[in-house]
Design a protein around this motif. Structure first.
Motif, short mmCIF file in Angstrom:
data_model
loop_
_atom_site.label_atom_id
_atom_site.label_comp_id
_atom_site.label_asym_id
_atom_site.label_seq_id
_atom_site.Cartn_x
_atom_site.Cartn_y
_atom_site.Cartn_z
N GLY A 6 67.25 41.02 -27.70
CA GLY A 6 68.60 40.27 -27.74
C GLY A 6 69.08 39.11 -26.76
N ALA A 7 68.07 38.50 -26.02
CA ALA A 7 68.24 37.52 -25.07
C ALA A 7 68.63 36.25 -25.88
CB ALA A 7 66.97 37.38 -24.15
N VAL A 8 69.25 35.29 -25.40
CA VAL A 8 69.31 33.93 -26.10
C VAL A 8 68.33 33.12 -25.35
CG1 VAL A 8 70.86 32.10 -26.74
CG2 VAL A 8 71.60 34.39 -26.62
N ILE A 9 67.53 32.35 -26.22
CA ILE A 9 66.49 31.43 -25.61
C ILE A 9 66.82 29.90 -25.79
CG2 ILE A 9 64.11 30.74 -25.44
CD1 ILE A 9 63.38 33.69 -26.36
N TYR A 10 66.67 29.14 -24.84
CA TYR A 10 67.16 27.88 -25.26
C TYR A 10 65.89 27.18 -25.07
CZ TYR A 10 69.72 23.28 -24.26
OH TYR A 10 70.08 22.05 -24.60
N GLN A 11 65.40 26.24 -26.09
CA GLN A 11 64.33 25.69 -26.30
C GLN A 11 64.49 24.07 -25.75
OE1 GLN A 11 62.51 24.87 -30.04
NE2 GLN A 11 61.08 23.53 -29.44
N ILE A 12 63.31 23.71 -24.98
CA ILE A 12 63.70 22.37 -24.52
C ILE A 12 62.09 21.61 -24.74
CG2 ILE A 12 63.40 21.06 -22.41
CD1 ILE A 12 64.95 23.47 -20.83
N TYR A 13 62.24 20.39 -25.34
CA TYR A 13 61.48 19.70 -25.47
C TYR A 13 61.40 18.70 -24.54
CZ TYR A 13 58.33 16.98 -28.63
OH TYR A 13 57.00 16.36 -29.28
N PRO A 14 60.52 18.70 -23.66
CA PRO A 14 60.49 17.86 -22.27
C PRO A 14 60.38 16.60 -22.39
CG PRO A 14 59.04 19.85 -22.12
CD PRO A 14 59.37 19.90 -23.68
N ARG A 15 59.83 15.90 -23.48
CA ARG A 15 59.58 14.34 -23.48
C ARG A 15 61.28 13.77 -23.90
NH1 ARG A 15 54.55 12.32 -24.74
NH2 ARG A 15 55.34 10.39 -25.32
N SER A 16 61.91 14.75 -24.57
CA SER A 16 63.40 14.10 -24.74
C SER A 16 64.54 14.73 -23.96
CB SER A 16 63.37 14.45 -26.50
OG SER A 16 62.30 13.77 -27.12
N PHE A 17 64.32 15.53 -23.08
CA PHE A 17 65.44 16.39 -22.53
C PHE A 17 66.01 15.48 -21.31
CE2 PHE A 17 67.28 19.76 -19.98
CZ PHE A 17 68.25 20.34 -21.17
N THR A 54 65.41 0.88 -19.73
CA THR A 54 64.04 1.32 -19.98
C THR A 54 63.86 1.78 -21.46
OG1 THR A 54 63.70 2.25 -17.73
CG2 THR A 54 62.10 2.98 -19.44
N ARG A 55 62.80 1.23 -22.28
CA ARG A 55 62.79 1.58 -23.67
C ARG A 55 62.43 3.22 -23.57
NH1 ARG A 55 58.58 -1.01 -28.17
NH2 ARG A 55 59.28 0.26 -29.65
N GLN A 56 63.09 3.70 -24.24
CA GLN A 56 62.51 5.42 -24.54
C GLN A 56 61.57 5.60 -25.40
OE1 GLN A 56 66.57 6.06 -25.89
NE2 GLN A 56 67.44 5.94 -23.92
N TRP A 57 60.98 6.58 -25.45
CA TRP A 57 59.82 6.92 -26.21
C TRP A 57 59.99 6.98 -27.77
CZ3 TRP A 57 57.68 11.34 -28.98
CH2 TRP A 57 58.67 12.40 -28.96
N LEU A 58 61.11 7.47 -27.89
CA LEU A 58 61.99 7.48 -29.33
C LEU A 58 63.41 6.87 -29.18
CD1 LEU A 58 61.05 10.80 -30.88
CD2 LEU A 58 60.33 8.49 -31.85
#
Length: 534
Positions: free
Chosen positions: A10-21, A423-427
């Motif tokens: 029942g925990a809430v998990i927050y997903q992080i995509y490191p390249r874009s956080f 800076t130019r971002q990767w996306l």
């Protein structure tokens, strides 16, 4: 919350995509230090854990899902010390840390593969799936790769084909080798010793293959197609009974669980993409001796009709028995739910809120993908900026996964506060996300961000929503009506999944409304969610 051993229920998990956080060093790519700098924000959401997509050493052909060192941090993301610092701060804030583990394959730059391909007699010769060609020189069977074409790649040094279910630069490990299993378990132990609280296991049903290399059959009905793959992808035309979902996997999952049992409170959640994925969810989470949790792609599709949602939730509950599900509406591989599920709606904001209330009131462990708490829509990435090999291969029918991976929206400015505007971002940052940035929503009490924070804070204090059973009740379409029941609490949840007001359903006498997204009346407004306690 529940006790510390079963915190994940029942925990809430927050997903992080490191390249874009969050980019801390202005190189255009998010990093571990950037994540650490935003942990206070994540904790303020009232979630319980973070899940980090791969940050391991990699040539980045598939942006970290091609690992070349299971125990190393890629310099793009920082150092091992940066990761240790992240874990320490997360734990200080009461956040558990779950990391991605990609066991089915490695990068072709991994030292294991370099040794394996050298010849047929070296100590790691059998660590990958090698096969001789047919007499006419063609691949040993008809297996296909998810990324297009044959799943076999000819290797000149070895004079054999190797299996790759994904890119040609992602050779599959041979899990029939106990030495491979031992090496993988050692890698898992490395991270457990550093204090991680669990693993999200990428394509957990694809570890083993049929050693006879029998051909796959044709997917002669929709039920046999590969769930989660665009039907235009040739991969979806086969029934992959020999290429994945082998019973051999069960014994390895037991070995993995035995390891985690030495680290009380650690957990696993497995990603299952397969025909009849629900049966594998049940198989992999049964008896408490394999995975703690698993998920399939039912809620990651475009379908969000009330009857579809109810039917799938009931089928999952019926299938799992004693197993525990994990659910997500969005992740790093699919179009964002705020776009997927609100297309054509006149009530986009209200529907996005209802979607997340639905997710957060189901029996299971919900995952929220970075930016989902802001209601971020899918970004529009033009072809000349696409970097995802999946998108490049199948454009324009399938635009790939870049649209859900663009920089997180922190500030109402051109670079979204992701790093440096110079800076130019990767996306490219999507300018439509500026008005939805954290800085804007934090000062707006009617925002999606405030709504989610407040609902998650309320949810924490209602045990029935964390670990209770679920019972679906009869209600007229389009209202979803169900009970969440724990020994000490009974809640009834009603969600109007339509753009029209609907009569409020009859509930138990004496039931009191304890939460509602709108003013309470005899009707449920479009996408109104109301919860009673009995």
């Amino acid at each position: 919350m529940t006790n510390n051993i079963t915190w994940w229920k029942g925990a809430v998990i927050y997903q992080i995509y490191p390249r874009s956080f969050k980019d801390s060093n202005n190189d255009g790519i998010g990093d571990l230090a950037g994540i650490t700098s935003k942990l206070d924000y994540i904790a303020s959401l009232n979630v319980d854990a973070i899940w980090l997509s791969p940050f391991f050493t990699s040539p980045m052909k598939d942006f970290g899902y091609d690992v070349s060192d299971y125990c190393g941090v890629d310099p793009l993301f920082g150092t091992l010390q940066d990761f240790k610092d992240l874990v320490v701060k997360a734990h200080q804030l009461g956040l558990k840390v779950i990391i991605d583990q990609v066991y089915s394959h490695t990068s072709d730059q991994h030292a294991w593969f370099k040794e394996s391909r050298a010849d047929k007699t070296n100590p790691k010769a059998n660590w990958y799936v090698w096969a001789d060609p047919k007499p006419d020189g063609t691949p040993p069977n008809n297996w296909l790769s998810l990324f297009g074409g044959s799943a076999w790649q000819w290797d000149t040094p070895r004079q054999q084909y190797f299996l790759h279910n994904f890119l040609t630069s992602q050779p599959d490990l041979n899990f029939h080798s106990m030495e491979v299993q031992d090496a993988i378990l050692n890698a898992a132990k490395f991270w457990l010793e550093l204090g991680v609280d669990g693993f999200r296991l990428d394509v957990v049903n694809m570890y083993f293959h049929d050693e006879t290399l029998a051909d796959n059959g044709v997917a002669d009905s929709p039920e046999k197609m590969f769930v989660g793959v665009d039907p235009n992808n040739p991969f979806s035309k086969q029934h992959h009974v020999h290429q994945m979902c082998r019973d051999d996997n069960l014994e390895f999952l037991k070995r993995l669980r035995n390891l985690l049992d030495f680290y009380p409170g650690s957990t696993t959640v497995g990603e299952i993409g397969a025909p009849d994925g629900l049966s594998y969810m049940a198989q992999y989470t049964s008896n408490g001796d394999k995975l703690h949790m698993a998920y399939t792609f039912e809620l990651l599709s475009d379908k969000c009709e009330p009857l579809y949602l109810k039917d799938n939730m009931m089928r999952i509950a019926d299938s799992l028995k004693d197993g525990w599900p994990c659910f997500a509406l969005s992740n790093h591989d699919v179009v964002r739910s705020a776009t997927r599920w609100t297309q054509g709606s006149n009530y986009k904001s209200a529907k996005a809120k209802a979607m997340l209330v639905f997710l957060l009131t189901q029996r299971g462990t919900p995952c929220i993908y970075q930016g989902e708490e802001l209601g971020l829509p899918e970004a529009d990435v033009p072809f000349d900026k696409i970097v995802d090999p999946f998108g490049i291969e199948f454009w324009p029918v399938f635009k790939g996964r870049d649209g859900c991976r663009t920089p997180m929206a922190w500030e109402n400015q051109a670079d979204l506060g992701f790093g440096s505007e110079l800076t130019r971002q990767w996306l490219p940052a999507d300018q439509s996300h500026q008005s939805l940035a954290v800085s804007e929503q934090e000062v707006d009490s009617a925002s999606m961000l405030h709504f989610i924070k407040e609902f998650l804070a309320w949810r924490k204090n209602n045990i029935a929503l964390l670990t209770g059973s679920i019972n679906w009740l009869d209600s007229g379409d389009p209202v979803l009506l169900f009970e969440r029941v724990d020994s000490s609490q009974k809640l009834i949840v009603a969600i109007n999944f339509s753009e029209h007001s609907e009569l409020c359903p009859d509930v138990d006498d004496g039931a009191a409304i304890v939460w509602s997204s709108h003013e309470v009346s005899s009707t449920l407004k479009p996408y109104q969610c109301t919860i009673w306690q009995v």
